[in-house]
Write an enzyme that holds these catalytic residues in place. Structure first.
Site, PDB file in Angstrom:
ATOM      1  N   ASP A   1       0.832  -1.150  -0.130  1.00  0.00           N
ATOM      2  CA  ASP A   1      -0.010   0.179   0.238  1.00  0.00           C
ATOM      3  C   ASP A   1       0.848   1.394  -0.005  1.00  0.00           C
ATOM      4  O   ASP A   1       0.555   2.466   0.709  1.00  0.00           O
ATOM      5  CB  ASP A   1      -1.032  -0.152   1.189  1.00  0.00           C
ATOM      6  CG  ASP A   1      -2.135  -1.140   1.155  1.00  0.00           C
ATOM      7  OD1 ASP A   1      -1.913  -2.068   0.345  1.00  0.00           O
ATOM      8  OD2 ASP A   1      -2.838  -1.143   1.970  1.00  0.00           O
TER       9      ASP A   1
ATOM     10  N   LYS B   1      -6.926  -5.215  -3.039  1.00  0.00           N
ATOM     11  CA  LYS B   1      -7.752  -5.510  -2.063  1.00  0.00           C
ATOM     12  C   LYS B   1      -8.798  -4.391  -1.546  1.00  0.00           C
ATOM     13  O   LYS B   1      -8.434  -3.336  -1.468  1.00  0.00           O
ATOM     14  CB  LYS B   1      -6.964  -6.134  -0.931  1.00  0.00           C
ATOM     15  CG  LYS B   1      -6.211  -4.905  -0.355  1.00  0.00           C
ATOM     16  CD  LYS B   1      -5.083  -5.489   0.536  1.00  0.00           C
ATOM     17  CE  LYS B   1      -4.321  -4.399   1.082  1.00  0.00           C
ATOM     18  NZ  LYS B   1      -4.634  -3.391   1.681  1.00  0.00           N
TER      19      LYS B   1
ATOM     20  N   CYS C   1      -2.168  -2.542   7.692  1.00  0.00           N
ATOM     21  CA  CYS C   1      -1.979  -3.601   6.575  1.00  0.00           C
ATOM     22  C   CYS C   1      -0.658  -4.410   6.493  1.00  0.00           C
ATOM     23  O   CYS C   1      -0.404  -5.582   6.084  1.00  0.00           O
ATOM     24  CB  CYS C   1      -2.235  -3.126   5.077  1.00  0.00           C
ATOM     25  SG  CYS C   1      -3.978  -2.375   5.113  1.00  0.00           S
TER      26      CYS C   1
HETATM   27  C1  VGL Z   1      -4.891   0.680   5.623  1.00  0.00           C
HETATM   28  C2  VGL Z   1      -6.068   1.972   7.237  1.00  0.00           C
HETATM   29  C3  VGL Z   1      -7.342   1.706   6.303  1.00  0.00           C
HETATM   30  C4  VGL Z   1      -3.414   0.139   5.423  1.00  0.00           C
HETATM   31  C5  VGL Z   1      -5.453   0.666   5.006  1.00  0.00           C
HETATM   32  O1  VGL Z   1      -3.054   0.195   4.444  1.00  0.00           O
HETATM   33  O2  VGL Z   1      -2.734   0.054   6.289  1.00  0.00           O
HETATM   34  N1  VGL Z   1      -4.781   1.447   6.883  1.00  0.00           N
HETATM   35  N2  VGL Z   1      -7.142   1.096   5.138  1.00  0.00           N
END
Ligand code: VGL
Ligand code: ZN
Length: 193
Positions: free
Chosen positions: A13, A98, A146
């Protein structure tokens, strides 16, 4: 980190909404993480190691978002700037997206149905196995969500799992969440380096 053909790099991410100060869920230190992650990507490529990416990839409405009953500001809406990879990230492998059906799991390996709670695998495990990975190095954003969830799942799936602390950063909704995440990962057998 030492990479080889069986030690894959999983880049979690590294997207504008987390890594750019203008992003809606900017993680403090996210920009430095891009530079550190890029150094790992260069080492991995040089060693012939698989490099696989994940992207948080949400619809405009999902129970993951505060406006729809969840806890997060709107972020990483599919096909928008916020969901794009950070422009300085070196992209050298496939990306697993995802959340596109409203699932609210954090791990790159599993998706959780927000209504039934049922968990389903993403294609990340199959992708890594096809590429010959037995060990994984997990880097990116965010440590307490994540990255942690992806590292714990990697362990559970039988990968020797490494988490280089300097290549990640935490949201820290509550102070200390990042440290707690590292402790949880260590207890599960993840090697924090
Ligand atoms: C994430 C919060 C909400 C992440 C994803 O990638 O860590 N954190 N969605
Ligand atoms: Zn998200």
């Amino acid at each position: 980190m030492e990479f080889d053909a069986r030690t894959a790099l999983v880049v979690v991410d590294v997207q504008n909404d987390f890594a750019d100060p203008k992003g809606s869920l900017y993680v403090s230190g996210g920009e430095e993480v891009v530079a550190t992650v890029n150094r790992h990507i260069v080492s991995a490529i040089a060693a012939g190691a698989p490099v696989v990416y994940t992207q948080d990839w949400h619809p405009e409405s999902t129970p993951h978002f505060e406006k729809d009953g969840g806890i997060w500001p709107v972020h990483c809406v599919m096909d928008t700037w916020g969901a794009d990879f950070h422009p300085r990230l070196l992209v050298a492998g496939p990306s697993v997206k995802k959340g596109s059906h409203g699932e609210d799991g954090y791990s790159g390996f599993t998706m959780r149905d927000p209504e039934t709670g049922e968990e389903k695998p993403t294609e990340l495990d199959a992708t890594l196995r096809e590429m010959g990975a037995e060990r994984v190095v997990v880097v990116g954003l965010a440590l307490d969500y994540c990255v942690k969830a992806t590292a714990l799942d990697a362990r559970r799936l039988g990968y020797d799992t490494f988490l280089p602390v300097e290549a990640t950063a935490a949201v820290n909704l509550s102070p200390g969440d990042g440290d707690a995440a590292l402790e949880e990962a260590r207890s599960a057998g993840v090697v924090v380096v």
